[in-house]
Design a protein around this motif. Structure first.
Motif, PDB file in Angstrom:
ATOM      1  N   ASP A 359      32.301 -75.869 -12.926  1.00  0.00           N
ATOM      2  CA  ASP A 359      31.663 -75.399 -14.152  1.00  0.00           C
ATOM      3  C   ASP A 359      30.389 -76.177 -14.493  1.00  0.00           C
ATOM      4  O   ASP A 359      29.439 -75.615 -15.049  1.00  0.00           O
ATOM      5  N   GLU A 360      30.367 -77.461 -14.188  1.00  0.00           N
ATOM      6  CA  GLU A 360      29.199 -78.275 -14.528  1.00  0.00           C
ATOM      7  C   GLU A 360      27.973 -77.907 -13.705  1.00  0.00           C
ATOM      8  O   GLU A 360      26.836 -78.161 -14.126  1.00  0.00           O
ATOM      9  N   ALA A 361      28.178 -77.313 -12.522  1.00  0.00           N
ATOM     10  CA  ALA A 361      27.054 -77.043 -11.620  1.00  0.00           C
ATOM     11  C   ALA A 361      26.717 -75.563 -11.498  1.00  0.00           C
ATOM     12  O   ALA A 361      25.587 -75.221 -11.148  1.00  0.00           O
ATOM     13  N   ARG A 362      27.663 -74.683 -11.794  1.00  0.00           N
ATOM     14  CA  ARG A 362      27.461 -73.266 -11.497  1.00  0.00           C
ATOM     15  C   ARG A 362      26.495 -72.577 -12.456  1.00  0.00           C
ATOM     16  O   ARG A 362      25.902 -71.557 -12.118  1.00  0.00           O
ATOM     17  N   GLY A 363      26.316 -73.106 -13.658  1.00  0.00           N
ATOM     18  CA  GLY A 363      25.425 -72.475 -14.627  1.00  0.00           C
ATOM     19  C   GLY A 363      25.907 -71.081 -14.978  1.00  0.00           C
ATOM     20  O   GLY A 363      27.040 -70.887 -15.404  1.00  0.00           O
ATOM     21  N   THR A 364      25.053 -70.083 -14.761  1.00  0.00           N
ATOM     22  CA  THR A 364      25.413 -68.694 -15.060  1.00  0.00           C
ATOM     23  C   THR A 364      25.855 -67.938 -13.811  1.00  0.00           C
ATOM     24  O   THR A 364      26.082 -66.735 -13.878  1.00  0.00           O
ATOM     25  N   SER A 365      25.955 -68.623 -12.674  1.00  0.00           N
ATOM     26  CA  SER A 365      26.304 -67.947 -11.419  1.00  0.00           C
ATOM     27  C   SER A 365      27.798 -67.658 -11.366  1.00  0.00           C
ATOM     28  O   SER A 365      28.613 -68.410 -11.908  1.00  0.00           O
ATOM     29  N   GLU A 374      21.871 -72.295  -7.666  1.00  0.00           N
ATOM     30  CA  GLU A 374      21.765 -73.151  -8.855  1.00  0.00           C
ATOM     31  C   GLU A 374      21.532 -74.600  -8.459  1.00  0.00           C
ATOM     32  O   GLU A 374      20.747 -75.316  -9.096  1.00  0.00           O
TER      33      GLU A 374
END
Length: 419
Positions: A359-365, A374
């Motif tokens: 969740d911390e890295a995926r952003g809106t993907s 991302e």
């Protein structure tokens, strides 16, 4: 006040341990089994006896809440002189001050406990890390409430009554399925529609100007029971077509006006809506499909009743489903080969990771390819490797427009990530 602080700390520890046990993944359990320490063995024993551990923690939280209430009653009863002192200082009736003080405390405590309950152990291995250090909390409450807990039979001991290994194996497998279902139900309240929906790239829709025979060809090819109907573009959905409504008109000519069969009561929901809330909407409105809208008003995808239920009970397949709709190859316990368009929710489920690991890295993907975009900020070519938080993503197949295939390598030691 020291007793009140002590009770609040105990309540906090119970919540942290409860979230840690629920957040354990299969890789966390394997890491605990591999670690040769007394704390790891105790944490593994607690995660194995899941029912009694969670029941003891629930009883503990109820006991602590009752204790806080008793403390307040005792405090007020012992300080009757506070009314006279504060009345002289305030110059008005004390009830106003008591009411304001009580309201302030209730609001503060409510926000505090709500924030703790919403605690998310997002970091990979964090659940096991906390459980190894706080194993004594559930152990204490299990000992205290032992007479009220149902004893769980261990499947590691031989079955004296039957002596059959097959019966023991079936019982252990059934127990494991029950525990996984219990975890899914507990975690279901945190699942967002964005995590379970079918993305826009996988949505099969039909334009309302399509002639009837072309529509029938599309229906046979897609094999879906419901199709969104669009006006030139998917961002302008005008209704839902139920394939069963076409059955009486299969022999009609191409000029047949099938548009009269479109159902215009479309359920639109935002990506941030909770899955449990959407399930209630499906029940109330007696619908099985919702159009998911992003923050800009565009169509992000669709979500069906089956998508919601699969989040709790696992994949639902019938005799017409393919053997594996999600194409992947397991190389070993820590390496998987995925298609780029694989949803992150499916990646976490297949690999045994927590749903909020990325969740911390995926952003809106929503997909594995989107996660890589991302992290990098550009479209990588074949052979490029990207690392994040111990995970390695190697692009094994790509073109100028998208990432088609990704090799995911997970960290082999979760304990290093938790420190």
């Amino acid at each position: 006040m020291a007793w009140l602080f002590f009770l609040i700390v105990l309540y906090l520890l119970c919540l942290v341990v409860e979230r840690s046990i629920i957040g354990l993944t299969s890789h966390d359990v394997d890491a605990l089994r591999a670690e040769n320490s007394s704390a790891a063995r105790r944490a593994l024993a607690l995660s194995t006896a899941l029912r009694s551990t969670l029941a003891a923690l629930l009883l503990a939280r109820i006991f602590l809440l009752i204790s806080v209430g008793v403390w307040f009653i005792t405090f007020i009863w012992r300080h009757n002189d506070l009314e006279e002192i504060l009345s002289r200082l305030a110059g008005q009736h004390i009830s106003v001050w008591w009411g304001a003080l009580f309201t302030f405390f209730v609001l503060t405590a409510s926000l505090f406990f709500w924030g703790i309950y919403r605690l998310q152990l997002k970091k990979t291995g964090a659940s096991a890390w906390w459980l190894k250090r706080l194993w004594w909390v559930p152990a204490f409450w299990r000992t205290l409430f032992h007479p009220f807990l149902i004893k769980e039979e261990s499947h590691d001991k031989p079955n004296e009554s039957s002596g059959s290994d097959g019966v023991q194996s079936a019982a252990a497998s059934s127990e494991k399925r029950e525990l996984e279902l219990l975890k899914s139900i507990v975690q279901f309240g945190e699942v967002m529609v964005k995590q379970v929906m079918q993305p826009r790239s996988k949505v099969v829709s039909v334009d309302f100007r399509t002639d009837y025979h072309e529509l029938l060809r599309l229906v046979r090819q897609s094999e879906f029971s419901r199709l969104p109907v669009q006006d030139e573009d998917l961002d302008n959905v005008t209704g839902i077509l139920y394939v069963k409504d076409l059955l009486p008109y299969l022999d009609e000519p191409p000029e047949f006006e099938w548009q009269a069969l479109i159902r215009t009561n479309v359920l639109m929901v935002p990506e941030s809506k909770r899955g449990s809330e959407l399930l209630e909407d499906f029940k109330e409105q007696k619908m099985h499909m919702a159009i998911v809208v992003d923050e800009y008003g565009g169509i992000a995808g669709i979500c069906t009743l089956e998508d919601i239920l699969e989040e709790v009970i696992g994949d639902i397949r019938d005799e017409f489903d393919e053997e594996s709709e999600i194409r992947y190859r397991k190389i070993n316990d820590y390496s998987y080969l995925f298609e780029g368009q694989t949803l992150m929710n499916d990646v976490c489920r297949i690999t045994g990771l927590s749903q909020n690991t990325f969740d911390e890295a995926r952003g809106t993907s929503d997909t594995l390819a989107g996660l890589i975009l991302e992290l990098r900020g550009d479209i990588p070519h074949t052979g490029v490797e990207t690392s994040w938080n111990g995970f390695k993503f190697k692009v094994t197949k790509a073109n100028k427009r998208r990432v088609e295939q990704v090799l995911l390598q997970m960290p082999q030691s979760d304990s290093t990530l938790a420190n």
